[in-house]
Design a protein around this motif. Sequence first.
Motif, mmCIF file in Angstrom:
data_model
loop_
_atom_site.group_PDB
_atom_site.id
_atom_site.type_symbol
_atom_site.label_atom_id
_atom_site.label_comp_id
_atom_site.label_asym_id
_atom_site.label_seq_id
_atom_site.Cartn_x
_atom_site.Cartn_y
_atom_site.Cartn_z
ATOM 1 N N GLU A 176 -5.981 -3.612 5.553
ATOM 2 C CA GLU A 176 -7.330 -3.929 5.095
ATOM 3 C C GLU A 176 -7.332 -5.045 4.059
ATOM 4 O OE1 GLU A 176 -9.297 -0.505 3.703
ATOM 5 O OE2 GLU A 176 -9.256 0.556 5.618
ATOM 6 N N LEU A 177 -6.226 -5.214 3.354
ATOM 7 C CA LEU A 177 -6.167 -6.244 2.317
ATOM 8 C C LEU A 177 -5.933 -7.637 2.882
ATOM 9 C CD1 LEU A 177 -3.897 -4.385 -0.262
ATOM 10 C CD2 LEU A 177 -6.366 -4.729 -0.423
ATOM 11 N N MET A 178 -5.502 -7.757 4.127
ATOM 12 C CA MET A 178 -4.985 -9.020 4.636
ATOM 13 C C MET A 178 -6.044 -10.003 5.128
ATOM 14 S SD MET A 178 -1.524 -7.760 6.619
ATOM 15 C CE MET A 178 -1.102 -9.410 7.137
ATOM 16 N N VAL A 179 -7.246 -9.522 5.498
ATOM 17 C CA VAL A 179 -8.273 -10.421 6.016
ATOM 18 C C VAL A 179 -9.585 -10.178 5.282
ATOM 19 C CG1 VAL A 179 -7.235 -10.612 8.306
ATOM 20 C CG2 VAL A 179 -8.914 -8.815 7.858
ATOM 21 N N ASP A 180 -10.444 -11.215 5.269
ATOM 22 C CA ASP A 180 -11.737 -11.078 4.619
ATOM 23 C C ASP A 180 -12.787 -10.644 5.634
ATOM 24 O OD1 ASP A 180 -12.502 -13.327 6.085
ATOM 25 O OD2 ASP A 180 -12.541 -14.677 4.362
ATOM 26 N N TRP A 181 -14.052 -10.612 5.200
ATOM 27 C CA TRP A 181 -15.148 -10.142 6.055
ATOM 28 C C TRP A 181 -15.277 -10.960 7.321
ATOM 29 C CZ3 TRP A 181 -17.978 -6.459 7.649
ATOM 30 C CH2 TRP A 181 -19.228 -6.672 8.226
ATOM 31 N N HIS A 182 -14.896 -12.238 7.267
ATOM 32 C CA HIS A 182 -14.987 -13.121 8.427
ATOM 33 C C HIS A 182 -13.680 -13.165 9.223
ATOM 34 C CE1 HIS A 182 -18.891 -14.490 6.991
ATOM 35 N NE2 HIS A 182 -18.342 -14.666 5.800
ATOM 36 N N ASP A 183 -12.788 -12.213 8.935
ATOM 37 C CA ASP A 183 -11.501 -12.084 9.625
ATOM 38 C C ASP A 183 -10.565 -13.267 9.343
ATOM 39 O OD1 ASP A 183 -10.042 -10.213 11.072
ATOM 40 O OD2 ASP A 183 -10.238 -11.337 12.932
ATOM 41 N N ARG A 184 -10.771 -13.920 8.216
ATOM 42 C CA ARG A 184 -9.878 -14.999 7.812
ATOM 43 C C ARG A 184 -8.773 -14.434 6.927
ATOM 44 N NH1 ARG A 184 -14.962 -18.498 5.807
ATOM 45 N NH2 ARG A 184 -14.955 -16.677 4.433
ATOM 46 N N PRO A 185 -7.568 -15.000 7.008
ATOM 47 C CA PRO A 185 -6.470 -14.474 6.192
ATOM 48 C C PRO A 185 -6.733 -14.659 4.701
ATOM 49 C CG PRO A 185 -5.839 -16.521 7.288
ATOM 50 C CD PRO A 185 -7.148 -16.120 7.875
ATOM 51 N N VAL A 186 -6.349 -13.675 3.921
ATOM 52 C CA VAL A 186 -6.490 -13.712 2.472
ATOM 53 C C VAL A 186 -5.158 -14.134 1.863
ATOM 54 C CG1 VAL A 186 -6.959 -12.316 0.408
ATOM 55 C CG2 VAL A 186 -8.282 -11.939 2.505
ATOM 56 N N THR A 187 -5.207 -15.008 0.864
ATOM 57 C CA THR A 187 -3.965 -15.547 0.295
ATOM 58 C C THR A 187 -3.769 -15.176 -1.171
ATOM 59 O OG1 THR A 187 -5.105 -17.624 -0.251
ATOM 60 C CG2 THR A 187 -3.983 -17.495 1.892
ATOM 61 N N GLU A 188 -4.779 -14.563 -1.810
ATOM 62 C CA GLU A 188 -4.576 -14.115 -3.187
ATOM 63 C C GLU A 188 -5.418 -12.879 -3.458
ATOM 64 O OE1 GLU A 188 -5.617 -17.329 -5.819
ATOM 65 O OE2 GLU A 188 -7.759 -16.897 -5.675
ATOM 66 N N TRP A 189 -4.886 -12.059 -4.351
ATOM 67 C CA TRP A 189 -5.538 -10.791 -4.674
ATOM 68 C C TRP A 189 -5.522 -10.597 -6.179
ATOM 69 C CZ3 TRP A 189 -2.060 -11.640 -0.864
ATOM 70 C CH2 TRP A 189 -2.452 -11.345 0.461
ATOM 71 N N LEU A 190 -6.521 -9.880 -6.654
ATOM 72 C CA LEU A 190 -6.567 -9.439 -8.037
ATOM 73 C C LEU A 190 -6.181 -7.970 -8.062
ATOM 74 C CD1 LEU A 190 -7.492 -10.576 -10.847
ATOM 75 C CD2 LEU A 190 -9.651 -9.366 -10.440
ATOM 76 N N VAL A 191 -5.151 -7.651 -8.806
ATOM 77 C CA VAL A 191 -4.707 -6.266 -8.979
ATOM 78 C C VAL A 191 -5.032 -5.883 -10.414
ATOM 79 C CG1 VAL A 191 -2.778 -4.656 -8.814
ATOM 80 C CG2 VAL A 191 -2.830 -6.694 -7.354
ATOM 81 N N GLU A 192 -5.824 -4.824 -10.598
ATOM 82 C CA GLU A 192 -6.208 -4.489 -11.956
ATOM 83 C C GLU A 192 -6.220 -2.989 -12.206
ATOM 84 O OE1 GLU A 192 -9.992 -6.495 -12.226
ATOM 85 O OE2 GLU A 192 -11.072 -4.617 -11.927
ATOM 86 N N GLN A 193 -6.107 -2.665 -13.456
ATOM 87 C CA GLN A 193 -6.184 -1.285 -13.918
ATOM 88 C C GLN A 193 -7.492 -0.652 -13.430
ATOM 89 O OE1 GLN A 193 -7.009 -1.356 -18.033
ATOM 90 N NE2 GLN A 193 -7.176 0.872 -18.280
ATOM 91 N N TYR A 194 -7.406 0.566 -12.930
ATOM 92 C CA TYR A 194 -8.617 1.281 -12.539
ATOM 93 C C TYR A 194 -9.201 1.966 -13.776
ATOM 94 C CZ TYR A 194 -11.914 4.372 -10.306
ATOM 95 O OH TYR A 194 -13.074 5.030 -9.954
ATOM 96 N N VAL A 195 -10.422 1.601 -14.120
ATOM 97 C CA VAL A 195 -11.088 2.158 -15.293
ATOM 98 C C VAL A 195 -11.975 3.317 -14.844
ATOM 99 C CG1 VAL A 195 -12.719 1.713 -17.156
ATOM 100 C CG2 VAL A 195 -11.054 -0.048 -16.497
ATOM 101 N N ARG A 196 -11.707 4.490 -15.368
ATOM 102 C CA ARG A 196 -12.567 5.641 -15.081
ATOM 103 C C ARG A 196 -13.719 5.654 -16.088
ATOM 104 N NH1 ARG A 196 -7.284 8.306 -14.187
ATOM 105 N NH2 ARG A 196 -7.117 8.663 -11.938
ATOM 106 N N GLY A 197 -14.899 6.047 -15.617
ATOM 107 C CA GLY A 197 -16.035 6.130 -16.516
ATOM 108 C C GLY A 197 -17.349 5.920 -15.805
#
Length: 420
Positions: A176-197
């Motif tokens: 699911e992380l590899m393509v965008d909504w238009h089925d184009r390949p994704v080349t960068e991702w933001l990985v971040e702390q999950y904030v509960r609240g």
Amino acid sequence: MESKNPVVLLVDPADSRNGRAYKAAVRDLGFQVVSLSTGPPPVAPPVDPDGELSLHAEDVDDAVRQVRAARLDPLAVVPSRGSTLHLADEIAARLGLPGNDPTLGWARRNKAAMRARAVQAGIRVPEFRLVGSLDAVADAAQDIGFPVIVKQTMGSGSYGVTVIGDAEELAEATKELMVDWHDRPVTEWLVEQYVRGREYAVNFCSADGEHRLIDIWEYRRPDDRDYDFPLWDIVQIDSTHPDHARVERYCKEVLDAFGIHYGPGHIEVKCDGDGDDIHLIELAARFSGGPAVPMWLRHSDLRPFHDAVECFLGRRPDMIDGDHGFRAVLGSVVIRNDDAPGTLVALHGLDELNALPGVADVLVEFRPGDHVPVTNHNMCIPVSASVYGPDRATVLQTLAAAREAVRLVITPDDPGPAVR
């Protein structure tokens, strides 16, 4: 072609609900509309269905050339589509017209640039890493510590946003992380702390750098499990809510930090406690999506599109100083498929939903026979509706009744033969 009437330049209004509303507002205020489309060149020269002058430009330089070649002297540049807000800001600056800070336009568009700008400006955001490979996603997640949330840097509507609780879930989420909504390949991702609240959507209007709060909507969840797609029940909060004042103060700091001086601003934040603990999740120099704006038009004195145009004209609209005149508390219900993808066999309760007092704008995305994915972004919501009432308690009761009325019958997909 030369325009002899005062004109307002609308950037990318085509095929957009907001674009049509902006056109109507511009004409109602006594100006001629000139539409400017950006992006790949069209097959045929642009023709506005309303008979207005239409231009097409491939970039900001071309847009300025097109405006000058048409001998136009626009009084304002108004952005109409979220994905090209940054281009409208640059065009306005080049034409010497009011607009939001063009040097921060990309930070208002790209999630990684947004995080970097927040850190630079001292705005609290979750701990994050920008990565360029799936292996690096895994390394960043391990470094930050689970749970993390992984986002495509140019996604919208929660598409490509995945909360990951451990390394096993990370491996399952890879596809699911590899393509965008238009089925184009994704080349960068933001990985971040999950904030509960507690999570809120906050709406403003700004005129020459002065910010006026319109409203704050609370994302209400059915339980305390971690989530990547917040929509379930949504309801306005008022000034008596314990988070209201501090969320408003924080969001005004965000608007200043990101150079939003004119027009609408939409900010999403999370509060993970009761003190100085607010985190920026998302922002955009646009109106809220979903039901908020249509509900303002019916249940308040707001004229959002007229007032936004006034802001970009350099004027001070009623939205800044006037009473917003809300005549109801507003909310929304989202009926999701949270179990497994499958085929919709039946959809029960739509007549009951439509008949409930305080329910309007029932939207149905799927019909029997359609394949229904798990609801994890804005484009795959089976059923939703606007809800309104005289007070918060009534709205919460109506939200519960709406959820009780609707039932999805889905036959799960065949998982196929087990792999040994």
